[in-house]
Every structure is written in structure tokens, then in C-alpha cells.
Enzyme design. Structure first.
Site, mmCIF file in Angstrom:
data_model
loop_
_atom_site.group_PDB
_atom_site.id
_atom_site.type_symbol
_atom_site.label_atom_id
_atom_site.label_comp_id
_atom_site.label_asym_id
_atom_site.label_seq_id
_atom_site.Cartn_x
_atom_site.Cartn_y
_atom_site.Cartn_z
ATOM 1 C CG ASP A 70 -14.321 15.479 11.283
ATOM 2 O OD1 ASP A 70 -13.179 15.372 11.557
ATOM 3 O OD2 ASP A 70 -14.652 15.268 10.138
ATOM 4 N N GLY A 125 -7.501 9.088 14.446
ATOM 5 C CA GLY A 125 -6.933 8.255 15.426
ATOM 6 C C GLY A 125 -5.738 8.914 16.149
ATOM 7 C CG ASP A 170 -11.181 11.194 5.477
ATOM 8 O OD1 ASP A 170 -11.167 11.292 6.887
ATOM 9 O OD2 ASP A 170 -11.800 12.299 4.962
HETATM 10 C C1 GLA Z 1 -13.106 14.584 7.470
HETATM 11 C C2 GLA Z 1 -13.819 13.265 7.829
HETATM 12 C C3 GLA Z 1 -14.473 12.754 6.923
HETATM 13 C C4 GLA Z 1 -15.803 13.724 6.251
HETATM 14 C C5 GLA Z 1 -15.142 15.146 6.367
HETATM 15 C C6 GLA Z 1 -16.137 15.918 6.059
HETATM 16 O O1 GLA Z 1 -12.134 14.640 6.506
HETATM 17 O O2 GLA Z 1 -12.758 12.072 8.180
HETATM 18 O O3 GLA Z 1 -14.945 11.538 7.216
HETATM 19 O O4 GLA Z 1 -16.452 13.912 7.663
HETATM 20 O O5 GLA Z 1 -14.178 15.338 7.180
HETATM 21 O O6 GLA Z 1 -15.754 17.435 5.740
#
Ligand code: GLA
Length: 655
Positions: free
Chosen positions: A406, A448, A469
Site C-alpha cells: 500500500d 488507481g 477505499d
Molecule cells: C489504505 C488502503 C486500505 C487499508 C488502509 C490501512 O487506506 O486503501 O484498504 O489497507 O490503507 O491503513
């Protein structure tokens, strides 16, 4: 000033003011219960912008109004007591300088669209709305995104008011829909489910558990299993290693007291894994920061005891917050982020990651983990920056099967935002993963940016998040799901677009869980669309609190088969008439999985034309949720679909 002048001035003022009858009240919509506004990001605000500044559209300031975010919806019951709806709409000036900010406003009266603004962009002047709402009961204000995602879509209903002569208006929610179960219970006889193809790299350990429903005990066998692999008769777990590249077609067999089942299965030893979209669970949408070893074990237990494992669900993925949090005051999270060799440590909520991994594997399941290419994760926990190889090695030591990687804090060290800069950290971890002796599904998460779908495969990702998200609102599911059209050309076996995790069951991002806010029809749409999109399916709820409806929703093998189809095509939209959409996914056997979606609020009929599906003549149509043949149809198929709901069918040539 003389009396004459004063009188004259008073007359002019009186003429300039609109004539409003004494018994007309003005009710600003921002004074209603705006907590009922549904929106895909942030919270609705009264009289200030989403960023907390004064309301302003195209340089014009407004004292009053409702600040929302696309995609959003506000439902107001006028009870037939209002006469006019007045407002100025547009994108708030607080987004100027941001990238994007383009929306479209809609007004519906008793189910009919009575106005829309056309696309409105950041910096554009406010558009005036002045509508007759006499005798209207339900007024719905909607904001949609304008086909470029929802970033910066700060949508203002400025100076928005109702002129009320009768009953007072009140904000309302979508009508409550009772859960309705569509899928019959699995037969007590054996039925083999799950993917029909499985990829593994040469020399890497393989674990595949045969998924089968039916009464237990069950006995498993595999014909033609290549040397190097073995199957456990009672658990159906296939384990071992294959050293040479190649393809093996085997026959899986399951037997219980009531009968037998068999199914062909292909094991492909090559460079590509995740030949079908991963199916599993992830901790984030339920527990978020509130995660520990015990909860992960409970999720694994529930995956088995609920029977989900028998339908092919296999990953148990830990999201953020398993590592040490530098400088944390919480003794459970504090500590040395790494050991003397630079190997990453867990925090005290995860006392022994290897033991946890063994626990999950012993159940025939797989385990996933999470990190960021930046110095810290999104929640400020230790991440992989400059320790990528050690981290990949540690994951392999722990026998991890899946990594969600991430972006988070990487922006601080990226040194740019062009495509090369966006790709760079994902190449680094790809190389690190290639250096370890283990298959680890590589899931890119960077929301994205830079059209990741165009280069996710090049950096070796098995899947990549295509959006921000998700939340458990229809607005969120709707904009994420229906915005995937056009991305189908980038999906294929081992390379999947990921529109984020599932929001069904008990969710909550912390310790306070609640049942998903999606209605049952919206949940059928959510699962149907994600299956059509060949999306990784990661259940986001507390697995220990699965209710009958949610379990039913997640265990329909004919629906899951659409997601797991070996051809690996992703559906696209083939027809759109207002809010009615038809999406089609071509399946390996030449049949079509077709979703007839009704994005309107009320029940209506939706038609799929054979010409749109690229088929002709007599076709058998099967309802996948009900697992029932609907008959033979020529030229088209029409279904009655509830508001926000779907009819998911499989259409195949009538031989
Ligand atoms: C981002 C991701 C989420 C999750 C959080 C965790 O927002 O997009 O899916 O993994 O981080 O901190």
C-alpha cells in the site's frame, strides 16, 4: 430625508421583493437531519464546505447550504407540503488547485428525474435550480461523479431551500428492505467447487485445498496427480512441489455416504500465479487498527466452521497494524521495529507470526500480510522502505502467501509523481519477492493513481486497486463498481483489477461494528458486479458474526463460478439506458454471465438484448442467485429488478 422620499423608497423595496404569501415558510435543507445524507466520501456539512471553509461556488459566496461529496444522495419526504425547491449548485471553490472536481446534480420527484445540471466543474459558476414541487412526496437530491472518479468532487447545494405551505419536510432513509434469501442450501451429496485452474511457480511449495460441499466425513482423491504432490484423503489438501514448468490435468474426486463427484482441474507450473481472482478475508473493513493474532485465528476458524472454505474461500489476510509503531505510547505497539539484521518485528498483538501462519495453513487456508513501500504504513506503522529484501525474506520465513503493498507514506520519498515514480517502488518489491522461494500473491494498493491498470502487470502485480477505499454505502459501491467499465482490457489470469474489498456482514473499521448499510438488493448487486468484474473477493466483515443472509450471499457456487471462470475475462457494460445497465462477462464455455442492474430507486424491468451480448437465436437463461432455469429466450431477456438490485443470469446456446 423627506417623508415622500422614504415612502417612495419603501415602495421600491416592496416591489423588488418576491411576493410570498404569509403562510409560506422557508426551510433550508441544511436544517433537516443531514446525517441521513449518503455520500461516498467524508461527511455532509451545514453552511460550510467539505474542507470547513465558507461555501463558495465560482467565486460566489453563500451563507447557507449543504456541502456534500459525490457520489451522494439526500432523500426528503415533502409530504406534499412544499411548493418550490430553490438552490444554487456547483463544485465548491475549496477544490481549486486540486486535481479534478467534476460532478452532475440531479433532482428526482416521486421517482422521476425532474432536473439535472449537466456536468459542473471546479471553478464554474453556480447553477440556479428553481423547481415546482407542489404535491410531491419524495424529493431526492443526487450528485453523481462525472466519469473521472470522485476525487475532489465537493458538491454544494448552496442556499438550498424549500418553500413550504403545508406539512413540514423531513429527511428520510431508503426504505428498509428485509433480507431475502435467494439461493437454495447446498446438497448433502458431494459437489466440488472452487477454481478449475491453479498456478504455481516451479520449485515453490504448493497448497491447494479441494473445496467441496456435502455431508462430512468426505473422502478425497486425485487421479493423475504428478509426482511431487500428494493429497490428504480426509482434508482434501494437496501439497508438495513441482520442479518443472508444465501443465497437468488431474481429476479431483470427492465421496461421502450419499454419493460422489468429480471435476477436472488444471495445475499450471509456470511464471504466473493467481490464475483466478483470490477469494478470502481481510481484516481492514471490520477491525482496522483493532487487530490481533486472536482475531485472525478466529477468522480462520470461522472460514472453516461456516463452510465458506467448501466454496473455495481460502485467504486470511492481515491488513495494516501488525508491525511496531515507532514512538507509540501504547506498550503493545511500541518496541524495536527491526532486529539487528534488519528483519521486521511484529508488535505484541502478534506474538508469533510463524505460529499464526502454521495455524492458518493447518486448516488448509492461506495467509496474507500487508506493508507499504514508504517508511511507514497508512496508520504510521513500520513499513518496507529500504528493507524490501529483508521483508520479503521475513514473509517467506513466516510462510506468507499474499502481500498487499500500500503506497501510503511513499509519496514522501517518491521524488515525483509521474508514471516512472509510481512504478518504481512496486518493481523493487517485485524483485525482492522473486528472490524468495515462495509464491506470494502481489497485490498493489495505490488507489488507481497513474492509471495503474495500464502498468500493474508490468511491475508484476497480480492485482491492483483501481480506486480509493470503499465504504458500506450504496453511493460508494455504486461509483466504485460501475466506474470499472473500460478497465476490462487490462484484466487476465494472474492480473486482476481490484475495486476494493467487500462490504457485507458486520463491518465498522474498528471496535464498533454494525451490519452493512447496504440493503439486501444492494448486496446482491455488489457481489454480482464484483464477480462479473473478476475482482479479488475479500470478505471485509467479522467472520465470527456471519448471519444467514450474508453466508447465503457468499456461498452461491454458480455465482462464484462467474468470478472464478478460468478464461479470466472481466465484464464490461454493453448497454445503459438512464440508470438501467447491462454488464456482460464472456465465460470459458462460450456462455455469458449477464448482470441486469437497476440503479433506480424503484422496481422496474431491465432488458438484455442478444445483439448487445454478441449472441443470436434461442438461448437458455439460468438465474444464478436462485440456481433456476428461467426458460429459452430469443433475441432478448427481460427481468423485473428491484431498486438498486440485479438479476444475474447465465445465458447459453440452447442445443
Ligand atoms: C489504505 C488502503 C486500505 C487499508 C488502509 C490501512 O487506506 O486503501 O484498504 O489497507 O490503507 O491503513
Amino acid at each position: 430625508m423627506t417623508t415622500r422620499v422614504i415612502l417612495c423608497f419603501a415602495a421600491i423595496v416592496a416591489l423588488a421583493l418576491p411576493v410570498v404569501a404569509d403562510d409560506i415558510d422557508t426551510v433550508y435543507i441544511s436544517t433537516l437531519d443531514i446525517s441521513r445524507v449518503k455520500q461516498a466520501w467524508g461527511y455532509p456539512l451545514k453552511d460550510i464546505s467539505i474542507e470547513g471553509k465558507g461555501l463558495s461556488i465560482g467565486g460566489r459566496k453563500f451563507e447557507q447550504g449543504l456541502a456534500t461529496h459525490a457520489v451522494g444522495e439526500f432523500r426528503i419526504n415533502l409530504k406534499g407540503g412544499s411548493e418550490r425547491f430553490l438552490a444554487y449548485v456547483g463544485v465548491d471553490d475549496d477544490v481549486i488547485g486540486g486535481e479534478g472536481g467534476s460532478v452532475e446534480f440531479f433532482v428526482y420527484a416521486d421517482g422521476k428525474q425532474i432536473w439535472n445540471s449537466g456536468i459542473r466543474r471546479a471553478g464554474w459558476r453556480a447553477v440556479r435550480v428553481d423547481l415546482d414541487v407542489t404535491n410531491v412526496n419524495l424529493l431526492v437530491l443526487k450528485v453523481k461523479e462525472a466519469s473521472d472518479g470522485i476525487n475532489w468532487d465537493h458538491a454544494d447545494w448552496a442556499d438550498a431551500k424549500l418553500l413550504v405551505s403545508g406539512e413540514k419536510p423531513a429527511a428520510v432513509d431508503m426504505p428498509v428492505e428485509k433480507p431475502y434469501i435467494l439461493t437454495p442450501k447446498p446438497s448433502p451429496k458431494p459437489r466440488i467447487n472452487g477454481p478449475k485452474v491453479f498456478g504455481v511457480r516451479p520449485g515453490h511449495p504448493l497448497l491447494y485445498t479441494i473445496a467441496a460441499t456435502g455431508d462430512k466425513p468426505m473422502e478425497f482423491a486425485v487421479d493423475n496427480l504428478p509426482t511431487g504432490l500428494a493429497v490428504d484423503e480426509s482434508t482434501g489438501q494437496i501439497t508438495g512441489t513441482l520442479n518443472e514448468k508444465g501443465e497437468y490435468t488431474v481429476m479431483l474426486r470427492a465421496k461421502n455416504a450419499l454419493g460422489t463427484d468429480e471435476r477436472q482441474f488444471r495445475i499450471v507450473v509456470g511464471d504466473t500465479i493467481a490464475l483466478t481472482p483470490p477469494l478470502g478475508w481481510n481484516s481492514w473493513n471490520c477491525f482496522a487498527l483493532d487487530i490481533d493474532d486472536k482475531k485472525v485465528r478466529s477468522a480462520a476458524d470461522a472460514m472453516v466452521s461456516s463452510g465458506l472454505i467448501n466454496h473455495g474461500w481460502s485467504y486470511i489476510n492481515i491488513d495494516d497494524c501488525w508491525m511496531v509503531k515507532p514512538d507509540s505510547k501504547d506498550s503493545m505497539l511500541a518496541g524495536d521495529p527491526r532486529d539487528a539484521r534488519g528483519m521486521i518485528n511484529t508488535n505484541k498483538n502478534f506474538p508469533d507470526m510463524k505460529a499464526l501462519s502454521n495455524y492458518v495453513h493447518n486448516k488448509g487456508l492461506k495467509i496474507g500480510i500487508y506493508s507499504s513501500p514508504g517508511p511507514v504504513t497508512c496508520q504510521g506503522y513500520t513499513a518496507s522502505y529500504e528493507y524490501e529484501q529483508q521483508d520479503a525474506q521475513q514473509y517467506a520465513n513466516w510462510e506468507i502467501d499474499y502481500l498487499k503493498y500500500d503506497w501510503c507514506s511513499y509519496g514522501r520519498v517518491a521524488g515525483g509523481s509521474d508514471r516512472t515514480a509510481l512504478m518504481a517502488p512496486y518493481f523493487v518489491m517485485r524483485d525482492a519477492l522473486d528472490n524468495v522461494n515462495r509464491d506470494i500473491v502481489y497485490s498493489l494498493c495505490q488507489y488507481g493513481m497513474g492509471e495503474v491498470w495500464k502498468w500493474g502487470a508490468e511491475v508484476g502485480g497480480n492485482c491492483w486497486r483501481t480506486t480509493g477505499d470503499i465504504t458500506d454505502t450504496w453511493s460508494s459501491v455504486e461509483w466504485i463498481g460501475f466506474s470499472q467499465d473500460g478497465l476490462e482490457k487490462y484484466a487476465r489470469p494472474g492480473r486482476w483489477n481490484d475495486p476494493d474489498m467487500l462490504v457485507v456482514g458486520m463491518v465498522g473499521w474498528g471496535s464498533q461494528l454494525h451490519p452493512t448499510s447496504l440493503t439486501p438488493s444492494e448486496q446482491y448487486s455488489h457481489i454480482s458486479l464484483w464477480c462479473l468484474l473478476s475482482a479479488p473477493l475479500l470478505i471485509g466483515c467479522d467472520m465470527t458474526q456471519l448471519d444467514e443472509f450474508t453466508l447465503n450471499l457468499l456461498t452461491n457456487d454458480e455465482v462464484l463460478e462467474v468470478n472464478q471462470d478460468p478464461l479470466g475475462k472481466q465484464a464490461n457494460r454493453v448497454s445503459q439506458i438512464d440508470d438501467l445497465e447491462v454488464w456482460v462477462k464472456v465465460l470459458e464455455d462460450g456462455s455469458r454471465a449477464v448482470g441486469l442492474f437497476n440503479r433506480q430507486d424503484d422496481t422496474t424491468s431491465v432488458t438484455a438484448m442478444w445483439s448487445d451480448l454478441d449472441i443470436q437465436g434461442k438461448q437458455l437463461v439460468r438465474d444464478l442467485w436462485r440456481q433456476k432455469h428461467l426458460g429459452v429466450f430469443e433475441d432478448s431477456f427481460t427481468a423485473t429488478v428491484p431498486g438498486h438490485g440485479v438479476e444475474l443470469v447465465r445465458v447459453r446456446r440452447n442445443q
